[in-house]
Motif scaffolding. Structure first.
Motif, PDB file in Angstrom:
ATOM      1  N   TRP B 339     -14.197  -6.351 -16.741  1.00 12.74           N
ATOM      2  CA  TRP B 339     -15.403  -5.753 -16.191  1.00 12.74           C
ATOM      3  C   TRP B 339     -16.574  -5.839 -17.153  1.00 12.74           C
ATOM      4  CZ3 TRP B 339     -16.198  -4.030 -11.310  1.00 12.74           C
ATOM      5  CH2 TRP B 339     -15.070  -3.972 -10.498  1.00 12.74           C
ATOM      6  N   VAL B 340     -16.296  -6.338 -18.350  1.00  9.14           N
ATOM      7  CA  VAL B 340     -17.383  -6.429 -19.320  1.00  9.14           C
ATOM      8  C   VAL B 340     -18.251  -7.636 -18.974  1.00  9.14           C
ATOM      9  CG1 VAL B 340     -17.979  -6.684 -21.747  1.00  9.14           C
ATOM     10  CG2 VAL B 340     -15.937  -5.401 -21.088  1.00  9.14           C
ATOM     11  N   THR B 341     -19.538  -7.423 -18.743  1.00  9.12           N
ATOM     12  CA  THR B 341     -20.445  -8.522 -18.411  1.00  9.12           C
ATOM     13  C   THR B 341     -20.641  -9.407 -19.644  1.00  9.12           C
ATOM     14  OG1 THR B 341     -21.613  -6.977 -16.990  1.00  9.12           O
ATOM     15  CG2 THR B 341     -22.706  -9.071 -17.464  1.00  9.12           C
ATOM     16  N   PRO B 342     -20.437 -10.738 -19.509  1.00  5.57           N
ATOM     17  CA  PRO B 342     -20.636 -11.597 -20.682  1.00  5.57           C
ATOM     18  C   PRO B 342     -22.089 -11.578 -21.115  1.00  5.57           C
ATOM     19  CG  PRO B 342     -20.236 -12.905 -18.707  1.00  5.57           C
ATOM     20  CD  PRO B 342     -20.035 -11.489 -18.321  1.00  5.57           C
ATOM     21  N   GLU B 343     -22.289 -11.473 -22.406  1.00  3.46           N
ATOM     22  CA  GLU B 343     -23.657 -11.449 -22.929  1.00  3.46           C
ATOM     23  C   GLU B 343     -24.099 -12.854 -23.278  1.00  3.46           C
ATOM     24  OE1 GLU B 343     -23.926  -8.839 -26.196  1.00  3.46           O
ATOM     25  OE2 GLU B 343     -23.478  -7.032 -25.035  1.00  3.46           O
ATOM     26  N   GLY B 344     -25.352 -13.179 -22.990  1.00  5.60           N
ATOM     27  CA  GLY B 344     -25.885 -14.477 -23.352  1.00  5.60           C
ATOM     28  C   GLY B 344     -26.154 -14.540 -24.845  1.00  5.60           C
ATOM     29  N   SER B 345     -26.308 -15.745 -25.330  1.00  2.00           N
ATOM     30  CA  SER B 345     -26.608 -15.910 -26.748  1.00  2.00           C
ATOM     31  C   SER B 345     -28.057 -15.539 -27.018  1.00  2.00           C
ATOM     32  CB  SER B 345     -26.360 -17.367 -27.145  1.00  2.00           C
ATOM     33  OG  SER B 345     -26.926 -17.614 -28.401  1.00  2.00           O
ATOM     34  N   GLU B 346     -28.268 -14.905 -28.160  1.00  2.86           N
ATOM     35  CA  GLU B 346     -29.636 -14.546 -28.534  1.00  2.86           C
ATOM     36  C   GLU B 346     -30.231 -15.554 -29.517  1.00  2.86           C
ATOM     37  OE1 GLU B 346     -29.515 -10.582 -29.980  1.00  2.86           O
ATOM     38  OE2 GLU B 346     -28.988  -9.716 -28.047  1.00  2.86           O
ATOM     39  N   ALA B 347     -29.494 -16.640 -29.735  1.00  2.00           N
ATOM     40  CA  ALA B 347     -29.975 -17.632 -30.700  1.00  2.00           C
ATOM     41  C   ALA B 347     -31.309 -18.214 -30.237  1.00  2.00           C
ATOM     42  CB  ALA B 347     -28.950 -18.747 -30.847  1.00  2.00           C
ATOM     43  N   SER B 348     -32.221 -18.404 -31.171  1.00  2.00           N
ATOM     44  CA  SER B 348     -33.555 -18.901 -30.800  1.00  2.00           C
ATOM     45  C   SER B 348     -33.585 -20.424 -30.731  1.00  2.00           C
ATOM     46  CB  SER B 348     -34.590 -18.399 -31.795  1.00  2.00           C
ATOM     47  OG  SER B 348     -34.223 -18.811 -33.086  1.00  2.00           O
ATOM     48  N   GLY B 349     -32.535 -21.090 -31.173  1.00  2.00           N
ATOM     49  CA  GLY B 349     -32.477 -22.543 -31.070  1.00  2.00           C
ATOM     50  C   GLY B 349     -33.303 -23.230 -32.134  1.00  2.00           C
ATOM     51  N   SER B 350     -33.170 -24.539 -32.154  1.00  2.00           N
ATOM     52  CA  SER B 350     -33.944 -25.317 -33.130  1.00  2.00           C
ATOM     53  C   SER B 350     -34.661 -26.444 -32.399  1.00  2.00           C
ATOM     54  CB  SER B 350     -33.010 -25.898 -34.198  1.00  2.00           C
ATOM     55  OG  SER B 350     -32.001 -26.674 -33.591  1.00  2.00           O
ATOM     56  N   TYR B 351     -35.817 -26.821 -32.901  1.00  2.00           N
ATOM     57  CA  TYR B 351     -36.618 -27.863 -32.242  1.00  2.00           C
ATOM     58  C   TYR B 351     -36.086 -29.250 -32.599  1.00  2.00           C
ATOM     59  CZ  TYR B 351     -39.937 -24.392 -30.692  1.00  2.00           C
ATOM     60  OH  TYR B 351     -40.500 -23.332 -30.054  1.00  2.00           O
ATOM     61  N   LEU B 352     -35.986 -30.100 -31.584  1.00  2.00           N
ATOM     62  CA  LEU B 352     -35.504 -31.462 -31.812  1.00  2.00           C
ATOM     63  C   LEU B 352     -36.623 -32.350 -32.347  1.00  2.00           C
ATOM     64  CD1 LEU B 352     -33.455 -31.837 -28.518  1.00  2.00           C
ATOM     65  CD2 LEU B 352     -32.511 -31.641 -30.812  1.00  2.00           C
ATOM     66  N   VAL B 353     -37.857 -32.052 -31.952  1.00  2.00           N
ATOM     67  CA  VAL B 353     -39.016 -32.823 -32.404  1.00  2.00           C
ATOM     68  C   VAL B 353     -40.121 -31.832 -32.746  1.00  2.00           C
ATOM     69  CG1 VAL B 353     -40.737 -34.568 -31.765  1.00  2.00           C
ATOM     70  CG2 VAL B 353     -38.439 -34.716 -30.833  1.00  2.00           C
TER      71      VAL B 353
END
Lengths: 78, 414
Positions: B339-353
């Motif tokens: 019943w635990v809702t999966p949490e999304g990632s809070e990672a801000s990511g990195s730019y490819l260009v």
């Protein structure tokens, strides 16, 4: 107006308390690094967080010491 | 840290020559000089509304290009374009422009319903053609354009500018390098909050000005918005969808328009990947997003950002504080772990260009067109991507209109 005088002895004691807080925070960081199996470099890279924790701990100690002084004085004067 | 400087042509050609592997249509820029001015290319523009004017301004920055003629049947646009293109002849009918035989290439930015007629007529008179997307509104017209191009040997380029976006090329490189694993899903939306109407002084000009709202002139949001995201999906997956379905209608701008103000379409690709796309004209919070998703990570194409699934752990002290907080404040699920809702990632990511150093895709697509005209280079891969995307738009609109699943086989094209 009454001048507020902080003695050198008091200053030294506060510095010792703060250093104790810093060392304690560093120890907590070291223990958490060991527990979470992360890099020991974090002892340096996470120092800003550790230092912030030291300040929080020092301020907490000030509150605790202030309250205890207040209650002990009341008991002595009673 | 110093500010990144804009990407110059030299930077682009030398530092990002890797683009040719993922986007072979960049080759004309890399193998020839864009500055050859010995033989000016005379370009005519048909349709000089907002998009046509933008193309005109870009063309005027390309060395060796002379805007020799402008054509529009709406006189305010024509006057404005003629003012910008000093010395260009004015026409109100594209046939007169072609009969004058004063241009080497024609840039078409008219409503899609007229693309096939104008393109075919231009190619038959010996002009190379740059035509705005989508190719046409019917499979027959798309096929006719391909057939005339084949018969005449002229160059035909369709204005899908995302195919010239360096961020997308970098994303393809990242996908091919296995950074997100196999593509399992693509998610795209194009949300805006306006009625898409332009002011009309004379009611007789309503259809001419607001052509996007009429089905015989426009393919609606699927052709105008989703098409950009369909072409990138096809490009990145390296194949066309095998079947598609969707829904759409008018649920907010009930002003008599014939095209949708909301649509949601889904495409299934032969490898099993899905593209889900929504177009909306009544809320802009999500804006334009295109995500390529795999088990190892995801990429936001329009932002050029990469999000690995395996996020590097936080510093131990941060983890400790977080765990202490969770221990004190966590919510206890009543129904067990499921019943635990999966949490999304809070990672801000990195730019490819580096975002500040990306050349304008529209500028690049026009430079490639001009260079391919100058060097008589054909770009079959580029045309094929545009053709497949245009067919997918036609089929997706058919799926929505008829409320059924439409197979690619209905296009009659491999």
């Amino acid at each position: 107006m009454k001048a507020i005088v902080i003695s050198s002895e008091r200053l030294r004691r506060e510095a010792q308390v703060f250093m104790l807080c810093v060392v304690s925070a560093l120890c907590v960081n070291a223990l958490s690094i060991a527990y979470y199996e992360t890099s020991w470099v974090e002892l340096i890279t996470s120092f800003p967080i550790t230092f912030l924790l030291s300040i929080v701990a020092y301020l907490s100690s000030l509150v605790v010491r202030g309250l205890s002084t207040f209650f002990f004085r009341r008991r002595d004067s009673a | 840290m110093s500010e990144p400087r804009p990407l110059s042509r030299r930077d682009f050609l030398t530092q990002v020559s890797w683009v040719a592997a993922a986007a072979p249509w960049f080759v004309p820029l890399m193998t020839t000089s864009a500055y050859a001015q010995d033989e000016p290319i005379r370009v005519g523009l048909v349709g000089v509304g907002s998009r046509g004017t933008k193309l005109l301004l870009h063309l005027q920055t390309i060395p060796g290009v002379v805007v020799a003629a402008v054509c529009d049947n709406y006189s305010p646009n024509l006057v404005d374009a003629a003012r910008r293109a000093d010395g260009a002849r004015r026409f109100t009918d594209y046939r007169a422009l072609l009969d004058a035989q004063e241009v080497d290439a024609l840039v078409i930015a008219t409503p899609p319903s007229s693309h096939a007629d104008i393109s075919c007529a231009a190619m038959r008179t010996g002009c190379d053609v740059f035509c705005e997307k989508v190719m046409a509104l019917t499979i027959e017209d798309c096929d006719r354009m391909m057939r005339v191009r084949q018969e005449t040997g002229r160059r035909l380029q369709i204005g899908f500018q995302r195919l010239f976006d360096v961020r997308y090329v970098a994303a393809i490189e990242a996908v091919r390098a296995g950074r997100i694993g196999p593509i399992t899903h693509m998610k795209a939306h194009w949300h805006r909050n306006d009625d898409w109407r332009r002011p009309v002084r004379d009611p007789r000009l309503e259809r001419q000005i607001n052509w996007r709202l009429y089905r015989d002139l426009s393919g609606g949001p699927i052709a105008e918005l989703a098409a950009h995201q369909i072409v990138t999906s096809n490009w990145i997956l390296g194949e066309r969808p095998s079947r598609m379905t969707g829904f759409g209608g008018v649920n907010f701008w009930k002003d008599g328009r014939e095209t949708h103000d909301n649509a949601s379409v889904m495409f299934e690709y032969p490898g099993g990947a899905l593209l889900t796309q929504t177009s909306l004209l009544s809320n802009r919070r999500d804006g334009v997003v295109e995500q390529v998703i795999g088990p190892e990570g995801s990429i936001e194409l329009e932002a050029g950002r990469y999000f690995p699934e395996a996020v590097p752990p936080s510093p131990a002290i941060v983890q400790l504080l977080r765990d202490l907080k969770m221990g004190l404040l966590r919510t206890v699920p009543l129904g067990g772990p499921s019943w635990v809702t999966p949490e999304g990632s809070e990672a801000s990511g990195s730019y490819l260009v580096d975002d500040a150093r990306i050349p304008s895709p529209t500028q690049l697509e026009l430079e490639v067109f001009v260079n391919s005209v100058r060097t008589e280079t054909s770009l079959p891969e580029l045309l094929n991507e545009s053709y497949r995307a245009s067919l997918a738009v036609v089929l997706a609109n058919r799926a929505v209109d008829e409320g059924r699943v439409v197979a690619w086989a209905e296009a009659g094209s491999p």
